[in-house]
Design an enzyme around this catalytic site. Sequence first.
Site, mmCIF file in Angstrom:
data_model
loop_
_atom_site.group_PDB
_atom_site.id
_atom_site.type_symbol
_atom_site.label_atom_id
_atom_site.label_comp_id
_atom_site.label_asym_id
_atom_site.label_seq_id
_atom_site.Cartn_x
_atom_site.Cartn_y
_atom_site.Cartn_z
ATOM 1 N NE ARG A 95 -3.318 2.522 2.656
ATOM 2 C CZ ARG A 95 -3.215 3.368 3.688
ATOM 3 N NH1 ARG A 95 -2.525 3.025 4.760
ATOM 4 N NH2 ARG A 95 -3.805 4.534 3.644
ATOM 5 C CG HIS A 139 -1.010 9.051 3.536
ATOM 6 N ND1 HIS A 139 -1.236 7.704 3.710
ATOM 7 C CD2 HIS A 139 -0.606 9.502 4.756
ATOM 8 C CE1 HIS A 139 -0.959 7.359 4.962
ATOM 9 N NE2 HIS A 139 -0.574 8.433 5.626
ATOM 10 C CD GLU A 184 -4.797 7.600 9.820
ATOM 11 O OE1 GLU A 184 -4.282 8.632 10.273
ATOM 12 O OE2 GLU A 184 -4.497 6.460 10.221
ATOM 13 C CG ASN A 307 -5.257 3.325 8.695
ATOM 14 O OD1 ASN A 307 -5.373 2.358 7.950
ATOM 15 N ND2 ASN A 307 -4.802 4.503 8.282
ATOM 16 C CE1 TYR A 309 -0.150 2.766 13.601
ATOM 17 C CE2 TYR A 309 -2.088 3.813 12.669
ATOM 18 C CZ TYR A 309 -0.819 3.283 12.516
ATOM 19 O OH TYR A 309 -0.226 3.254 11.278
ATOM 20 C CD GLU A 359 -1.695 3.961 8.111
ATOM 21 O OE1 GLU A 359 -1.409 4.411 9.245
ATOM 22 O OE2 GLU A 359 -1.880 4.687 7.127
#
Length: 471
Positions: A95, A139, A184, A307, A309, A359
């Site tokens: 990606r 991005h 995002e 994504n 985290y 991610e």
Amino acid sequence: MTPLLNDTVTKHGELPSASALTTLSKDFVWGVATSAYQIEGGADAGGRGPSIWDTFAHTPGKTRNGDHGDIACDHYHRWPQDLELIRSLEVDAYRFSVAWPRVQAAGAGTWNAQGLDFYDRLVDQMLAHGLQPHVTLYHWDLPQALQETGGWANRDTAFRFAAYAEAVARRLGDRVASIATHNEPWCTAVLGHQTGQFAPGFRDEAMAVQVSHHLLLSHGLAMQAMRAAGVQAPLGIVLNHSSATPASSDPADVALAHTLYAGFVRWYMDPLFLGHYPQDPGLTIYPEVHPGDMELIAAPMDFLGVNYYTRFWASASAAPAPRQLGATDMGWEIYPDGLYELLTGLHRDYKLPPIYITENGMAEADRLEATPLGSQRVHDPRRIDFVRRHLEALARARDTGVDIRGYFYWSLMDNFEWDSGYSKRFGLVHVDYETQRRTPKDSAYWYRELIRTTRSLATQINHKEAQPWQL
Ligand code: FCB
């Protein structure tokens, strides 16, 4: 010194549980992820125009040590070796993102043939290596010229984005495995326009809310333009999501958890999948919406990128999170169960297309060490543990019926971590920024071993399914 993974080195560290490995062996895509500004460098090369991140990073005080992406990992010049490196990891997919100012320097008008050719060659070479290309169109590197006319606060930028998306998709869409419009959008809206932590660095909450709408609108317009152009690749968006845990059963903590989840997750999911913004007592500012916007935004997608985290710990009295598994070098709590909570919650609340975890990863204060044989290594057991635990949570969610098709580790290699500059290392591969030497960390070998293991399990499973009389 070749940066490839050495073929004789194998496993470091425990693999996910047997049941998780079985779950992850079936039709699952393994990948690594990067983004343009974080790795490419070549800031003035090949007709690239400046982006808002060039401007921001070169403004004193905005990034750690004044770091910027002028050179970064020099991927713009080293991409053939970097693709070899990815191939040596034995992943299925890569990606990456396209830098808008590289293919259209001013964000409107002329297309830069050299920029389009760069990504064209990159995609062709990935295919030659047997790697699926997964493209992200935005991005965070908006052409600076568009910022001069208001950037994402100007509704017109959404239309410029749709034209850019169509041009890139027409060029690459016949060969790539997926195209995501945004990465995002929450970060662009809130970190870029409310907290000022990211480019373009505004501190204006109402502006941030309007920006979030223009980002969603630009997604809808881009989807419409790419579909109308007959682009064959699956189309979607990548969102950053977190679960939210109330610190206690106190109604104030519970309400805060709802508000945090509504502002972070539902603010994007509800428009995209339900066609309206979420209502929550803690959300007070709403954007100006034109007739027809929500229908565009809610048009069907072929996939959703998630994504993940960390989680939100919701405490009205600011009580700290328990952090049983500690925190990463970013200070983010390590909370793998949040991935399970998030995915099963999304599956419960929305009718979802197939999901990719686009991610997941951790920053660690990694150090190069000399080995007795004179080579170098990076011992990163905490990263291996992090990925193992998150994959087990992912597998549990998959077992309950969430349609998760793949996992991309963030990131292939250490890179420019936005306002943290080069101080935070997320890579499976270590980068020495002085020499641009790449050194696969222990986690890179572990990841390859994991992929090899799931592939051999897949062969066994397929073998059994194909020859049921042998069961
Ligand atoms: C995500 C970004 C990515 C990287 C990781 C650590 O929010 O998409 O570029 O910075 O965080």
